[in-house]
Motif scaffolding. Sequence first.
Motif, PDB file in Angstrom:
ATOM      1  N   PRO A  73       8.334  49.930  51.667  1.00  0.00           N
ATOM      2  CA  PRO A  73       7.226  50.044  51.160  1.00  0.00           C
ATOM      3  C   PRO A  73       6.773  48.537  50.341  1.00  0.00           C
ATOM      4  O   PRO A  73       7.618  48.221  49.799  1.00  0.00           O
ATOM      5  N   ARG A  74       5.623  48.432  50.703  1.00  0.00           N
ATOM      6  CA  ARG A  74       5.170  46.808  50.257  1.00  0.00           C
ATOM      7  C   ARG A  74       4.988  47.092  48.836  1.00  0.00           C
ATOM      8  O   ARG A  74       4.585  47.870  48.223  1.00  0.00           O
ATOM      9  N   GLY A  75       5.738  46.058  48.214  1.00  0.00           N
ATOM     10  CA  GLY A  75       5.461  46.065  46.598  1.00  0.00           C
ATOM     11  C   GLY A  75       6.794  46.125  46.132  1.00  0.00           C
ATOM     12  O   GLY A  75       6.953  45.886  44.769  1.00  0.00           O
ATOM     13  N   VAL A  76       7.557  46.920  46.783  1.00  0.00           N
ATOM     14  CA  VAL A  76       9.107  47.191  45.959  1.00  0.00           C
ATOM     15  C   VAL A  76       9.654  45.864  45.883  1.00  0.00           C
ATOM     16  O   VAL A  76      10.365  45.981  44.854  1.00  0.00           O
ATOM     17  N   GLU A 120       8.612  42.931  45.056  1.00  0.00           N
ATOM     18  CA  GLU A 120       8.256  42.093  44.209  1.00  0.00           C
ATOM     19  C   GLU A 120       8.350  42.993  42.810  1.00  0.00           C
ATOM     20  O   GLU A 120       8.298  42.151  41.846  1.00  0.00           O
ATOM     21  N   ALA A 121       8.284  44.407  42.837  1.00  0.00           N
ATOM     22  CA  ALA A 121       8.617  44.942  41.823  1.00  0.00           C
ATOM     23  C   ALA A 121       9.969  44.820  40.970  1.00  0.00           C
ATOM     24  O   ALA A 121      10.110  44.559  39.949  1.00  0.00           O
ATOM     25  N   VAL A 122      10.842  44.586  42.068  1.00  0.00           N
ATOM     26  CA  VAL A 122      12.203  44.589  41.463  1.00  0.00           C
ATOM     27  C   VAL A 122      12.438  43.076  41.074  1.00  0.00           C
ATOM     28  O   VAL A 122      12.993  42.834  39.867  1.00  0.00           O
ATOM     29  N   SER A 123      11.871  42.260  41.767  1.00  0.00           N
ATOM     30  CA  SER A 123      11.950  40.871  41.317  1.00  0.00           C
ATOM     31  C   SER A 123      11.109  40.710  39.990  1.00  0.00           C
ATOM     32  O   SER A 123      11.632  39.879  39.103  1.00  0.00           O
ATOM     33  N   TYR A 124       9.992  41.200  39.730  1.00  0.00           N
ATOM     34  CA  TYR A 124       9.325  40.872  38.553  1.00  0.00           C
ATOM     35  C   TYR A 124      10.011  41.680  37.346  1.00  0.00           C
ATOM     36  O   TYR A 124      10.261  40.971  36.361  1.00  0.00           O
ATOM     37  N   THR A 125      10.502  42.756  37.785  1.00  0.00           N
ATOM     38  CA  THR A 125      11.484  43.451  36.550  1.00  0.00           C
ATOM     39  C   THR A 125      12.720  42.704  36.154  1.00  0.00           C
ATOM     40  O   THR A 125      13.151  42.617  34.896  1.00  0.00           O
ATOM     41  N   LYS A 126      13.295  42.052  37.087  1.00  0.00           N
ATOM     42  CA  LYS A 126      14.710  41.522  36.854  1.00  0.00           C
ATOM     43  C   LYS A 126      14.439  40.110  36.364  1.00  0.00           C
ATOM     44  O   LYS A 126      15.067  39.657  35.462  1.00  0.00           O
ATOM     45  N   THR A 127      13.556  39.243  37.130  1.00  0.00           N
ATOM     46  CA  THR A 127      13.418  37.834  36.697  1.00  0.00           C
ATOM     47  C   THR A 127      12.015  37.268  36.436  1.00  0.00           C
ATOM     48  O   THR A 127      12.134  36.158  36.233  1.00  0.00           O
ATOM     49  N   HIS A 128      11.013  38.014  36.575  1.00  0.00           N
ATOM     50  CA  HIS A 128       9.863  37.420  36.331  1.00  0.00           C
ATOM     51  C   HIS A 128       9.544  36.412  37.423  1.00  0.00           C
ATOM     52  O   HIS A 128       8.901  35.489  37.157  1.00  0.00           O
ATOM     53  N   PHE A 129      10.084  36.782  38.675  1.00  0.00           N
ATOM     54  CA  PHE A 129       9.679  36.155  40.074  1.00  0.00           C
ATOM     55  C   PHE A 129      10.294  34.597  39.710  1.00  0.00           C
ATOM     56  O   PHE A 129       9.881  33.573  40.253  1.00  0.00           O
ATOM     57  N   ARG A 130      11.618  34.522  39.090  1.00  0.00           N
ATOM     58  CA  ARG A 130      12.335  33.111  38.875  1.00  0.00           C
ATOM     59  C   ARG A 130      13.623  33.243  39.625  1.00  0.00           C
ATOM     60  O   ARG A 130      14.129  34.404  39.758  1.00  0.00           O
ATOM     61  N   HIS A 131      13.870  32.067  40.579  1.00  0.00           N
ATOM     62  CA  HIS A 131      15.262  31.938  41.028  1.00  0.00           C
ATOM     63  C   HIS A 131      16.158  31.645  40.219  1.00  0.00           C
ATOM     64  O   HIS A 131      16.167  30.289  39.665  1.00  0.00           O
ATOM     65  N   ILE A 132      16.963  32.566  39.667  1.00  0.00           N
ATOM     66  CA  ILE A 132      17.883  32.207  38.379  1.00  0.00           C
ATOM     67  C   ILE A 132      18.966  31.764  39.030  1.00  0.00           C
ATOM     68  O   ILE A 132      19.725  32.212  39.815  1.00  0.00           O
ATOM     69  N   LYS A 133      19.645  30.579  38.646  1.00  0.00           N
ATOM     70  CA  LYS A 133      21.033  30.132  38.763  1.00  0.00           C
ATOM     71  C   LYS A 133      21.494  29.758  37.247  1.00  0.00           C
ATOM     72  O   LYS A 133      21.128  29.180  36.398  1.00  0.00           O
ATOM     73  N   PRO A 134      22.512  30.833  37.088  1.00  0.00           N
ATOM     74  CA  PRO A 134      23.359  30.944  35.817  1.00  0.00           C
ATOM     75  C   PRO A 134      23.710  29.676  34.969  1.00  0.00           C
ATOM     76  O   PRO A 134      23.900  29.547  34.010  1.00  0.00           O
ATOM     77  N   ASP A 135      24.093  28.716  36.070  1.00  0.00           N
ATOM     78  CA  ASP A 135      24.507  27.389  35.525  1.00  0.00           C
ATOM     79  C   ASP A 135      23.294  26.658  34.836  1.00  0.00           C
ATOM     80  O   ASP A 135      23.491  25.808  33.924  1.00  0.00           O
TER      81      ASP A 135
END
Length: 168
Positions: free
Chosen positions: A59-62, A64-79
Amino acid sequence: FPNRRSSDLFVFLTTITMKQLIFLFLLLWFAGNTVGNEVYMNNYSNLFSGAYNEVPGIPRGVLEAVSYTKTHFRHIKPDNEPASCIGLPAQYGVMGLIRDGEGYFKNTLYIVAESSGIDPDEIANDPKKNIIGFASAFSNIQKDMGILSDNIADYIPILTYLDRKSVV
């Protein structure tokens, strides 16, 4: 004599319940602390669109919803990120996947890698593979669970399975 505005405010404040007052306070506090402070831009909308095209049935939006919830649309590199001050495990990529949940959280990076067939390091380091990997895993789990619905609530088991929540 108090002016009319003061007396109206007094009457208003004496007639509301404590729950209403707390709700009003939280609403005003939340609005004051979010409006204008931060805007989260989705710089990956083309990758999300590509994932929906490459892996149809989600479903469209799923994504983006997960990404926004987890990272606010950021590509996280823990280092490149400070460690959690409360001991939460490091997240990887736009989808906020976890490599080492230390026995308390699911290792979602490996769940997605196994289900999608994409190498975990590639998923962790490449935003496109992070999104496509998650989309592929979502789609494969969707097929395994037999979920083919227009009702978004029917997809909760998939999202729960792919969530980092406790393994305990």
